[in-house]
Design an enzyme around this catalytic site. Structure first.
Site, PDB file in Angstrom:
ATOM      1  N   TYR A  72      -2.698   1.088   9.217  1.00  0.00           N
ATOM      2  CA  TYR A  72      -2.383   1.562   7.868  1.00  0.00           C
ATOM      3  C   TYR A  72      -3.623   1.158   7.041  1.00  0.00           C
ATOM      4  O   TYR A  72      -4.107   0.096   7.004  1.00  0.00           O
ATOM      5  CB  TYR A  72      -1.248   1.113   7.117  1.00  0.00           C
ATOM      6  N   ASP A 130     -10.940  -3.019   8.588  1.00  0.00           N
ATOM      7  CA  ASP A 130     -10.196  -3.102   7.585  1.00  0.00           C
ATOM      8  C   ASP A 130      -9.427  -4.551   7.644  1.00  0.00           C
ATOM      9  O   ASP A 130      -8.466  -4.724   8.197  1.00  0.00           O
ATOM     10  CB  ASP A 130      -9.333  -1.985   7.602  1.00  0.00           C
ATOM     11  N   LYS A 179      -6.028  -7.447  -1.497  1.00  0.00           N
ATOM     12  CA  LYS A 179      -5.073  -8.515  -1.683  1.00  0.00           C
ATOM     13  C   LYS A 179      -5.561  -9.915  -2.044  1.00  0.00           C
ATOM     14  O   LYS A 179      -5.781 -10.119  -3.135  1.00  0.00           O
ATOM     15  CB  LYS A 179      -4.289  -8.524   0.057  1.00  0.00           C
TER      16      LYS A 179
END
Ligand SMILES: Cc1ncc(COP(=O)(O)O)c(C=O)c1O
Ligand SMILES: NCC(=O)CCC(=O)O
Length: 422
Positions: free
Chosen positions: A142, A237, A265
């Site tokens: 994702y 990522d 994040k």
């Protein structure tokens, strides 16, 4: 009705599904979401006044724990001087320096406001830089919700079993090539067949959106070699793994040098921040130094920069190996308790992240993650939540610990697990 249920009912009339991000709705675990009133350290307090030990940690950002005093003070102090300038500010330079110092593969970095923006922009840059269109991603990976990445995506897309997202043009999807995580041969085959038009491979160096899945020895090295050989960029990522798998991310831990790195994040310390960075030569193709366009009204927002900077400064002083060892011991005991109840369990762990899969099969990719018994997971989730333990409401997500989690938190969590019945 609880206050959370009342709020959820009202929210359902105003916000699609009652939530601003699908994973929060707790649909697949057949529960209503809890509405959070406040959070501190390892704990959440709901609108109903119930306290939970949190292993979601805002889906990863809160590695220092919720409402860390240094981060809260930095945000409050910065807010006294204004909340957004739309002009450069000192804090952007300071956070950029902190990121460049920490992450080995990053010489230059551009701040954005979410992980989705970071990956979307990194792919545009890779395409602009290489003049190619294709991107290889992995099943169950994702990378946020940009069109190019929703094919066979993990996280909420996997949880809700959405096969191919309506609204994404076939003309876009045709450039997204898929392989299974840890399957280097499949990547090699894609390069052999279509290598002339592959701009990038994007990978979560440690996968965290099909549950936690570790790279097999040689997998990341192989991706590095294949991308170099075929003139494609390797994009890590590290939206989950950045500043978590180690302070320098997974790339520092595994000793791999990606061309581009996406962050999110933790870098925002709980405020909306993402970033993408990498080799100076590649990054200088971004506007205004180059012609690959990417922009943002609130990019480099002072409050967000202050939260990120305070977070990285505090994290630099933390003992990562100690938290990794404590998380290993804790999740290992959790695994033992569940196995003692006769349910099959496979545990994957690294640093302050783990997933317990309800399957006997070793979990190395998305198909093996899908062998997990979702009924057992739902039952576990519901019984833990009823005892004040807040886990991610999907078997395809990770559990996160933080520097604020105490041994007492772990002991209370194990005590709750001992009472679970299957
Ligand atoms: C690995 C990874 N990349 C990208 C994203 C997207 O980030 P955001 O939700 O901030 O857009 C996420 C999480 O949502 C993620 O886990
Ligand atoms: N691991 C998946 C995410 O972090 C997503 C969070 C969200 O979409 O709210």
């Amino acid at each position: 009705m609880t206050i959370s249920q009342e709020l959820f009912q009202k929210a359902g009339t105003l916000i699609p599904g009652g939530v601003n991000s699908p994973v929060r709705a707790c649909k697949s675990v057949h529960c209503d979401p809890l509405f959070v009133a406040s959070a501190g350290g390892s704990k959440l307090t709901t609108e109903d006044g119930d306290e939970f030990i949190d292993y979601v940690m805002s889906w990863g950002p809160m590695l220092l724990g919720h409402n860390h005093p240094k981060v809260a003070a930095a945000i409050a102090e910065t807010a006294t001087r204004g909340t957004s300038f739309g002009a450069p500010c000192r804090l952007e330079v300071e956070l950029a320096q902190a990121v460049v110092d920490a992450v080995p593969g990053i010489d230059m970095v551009r701040m954005v406001s979410s992980g989705t923006e970071a990956t979307m922009s990194a792919l545009r840059l890779a395409r602009g830089y290489t003049g190619k269109n294709g991107v290889i991603k992995f099943h169950g990976g994702y990378h946020g919700h940009a069109d190019a990445f929703l094919a066979s995506a993990g996280s909420g897309v996997a949880t809700q079993s959405i096969p191919g997202t309506p609204g994404v043009p076939a003309d876009v999807v045709k450039h997204t090539l898929l392989a299974h995580y840890n399957d280097l041969d499949a990547v090699r085959t894609l390069f052999e067949r279509q290598g002339d038009d592959i701009a990038a491979v994007i990978v979560e160096p440690v996968a965290g959106n099909m549950g936690l899945v570790l790279p097999k020895p040689g997998f990341l090295e192989g991706l590095r070699e294949l991308t170099r050989k075929h003139g494609a960029l390797l994009i890590f990522d590290e939206v989950i793994t950045g500043f978590r798998v180690s302070f320098g991310g997974a790339q520092a831990a595994f000793g791999i040098d990606p061309d581009l790195t996406c962050l999110g994040k933790i870098i925002g310390g709980g405020l909306p921040v993402g970033a993408y960075g990498g080799k100076r030569e590649i990054m200088s193709h971004i506007a205004p130094s180059g012609n690959v366009y990417q922009a943002g009204t609130l990019s480099g927002n002072p409050l967000a920069m202050a939260a990120g900077l305070a977070t990285l400064k505090a994290l630099a002083k933390q003992d990562y190996p100690a938290l990794a060892a404590r998380t290993d011991a804790f999740s290992g005991e959790l695994e033992n308790i569940l196995r003692g109840k006769g349910v099959p369990v496979t545990r994957n762990h690294i640093a302050s992240i783990f997933t317990l899969f309800f399957t006997k099969t070793p979990v190395v990719d998305f198909p093996s993650a899908q062998t997990a018994d979702s009924k057992a997971f739902v039952s576990f989730y519901q019984q833990m939540r009823a005892q004040g333990i807040y886990l991610a409401p999907s078997g395809f997500e990770c559990a996160f610990t933080s520097f604020a989690h105490s041994e007492q938190d772990f002991e209370r969590t194990l005590e709750a697990a001992r009472k679970v019945e299957f």
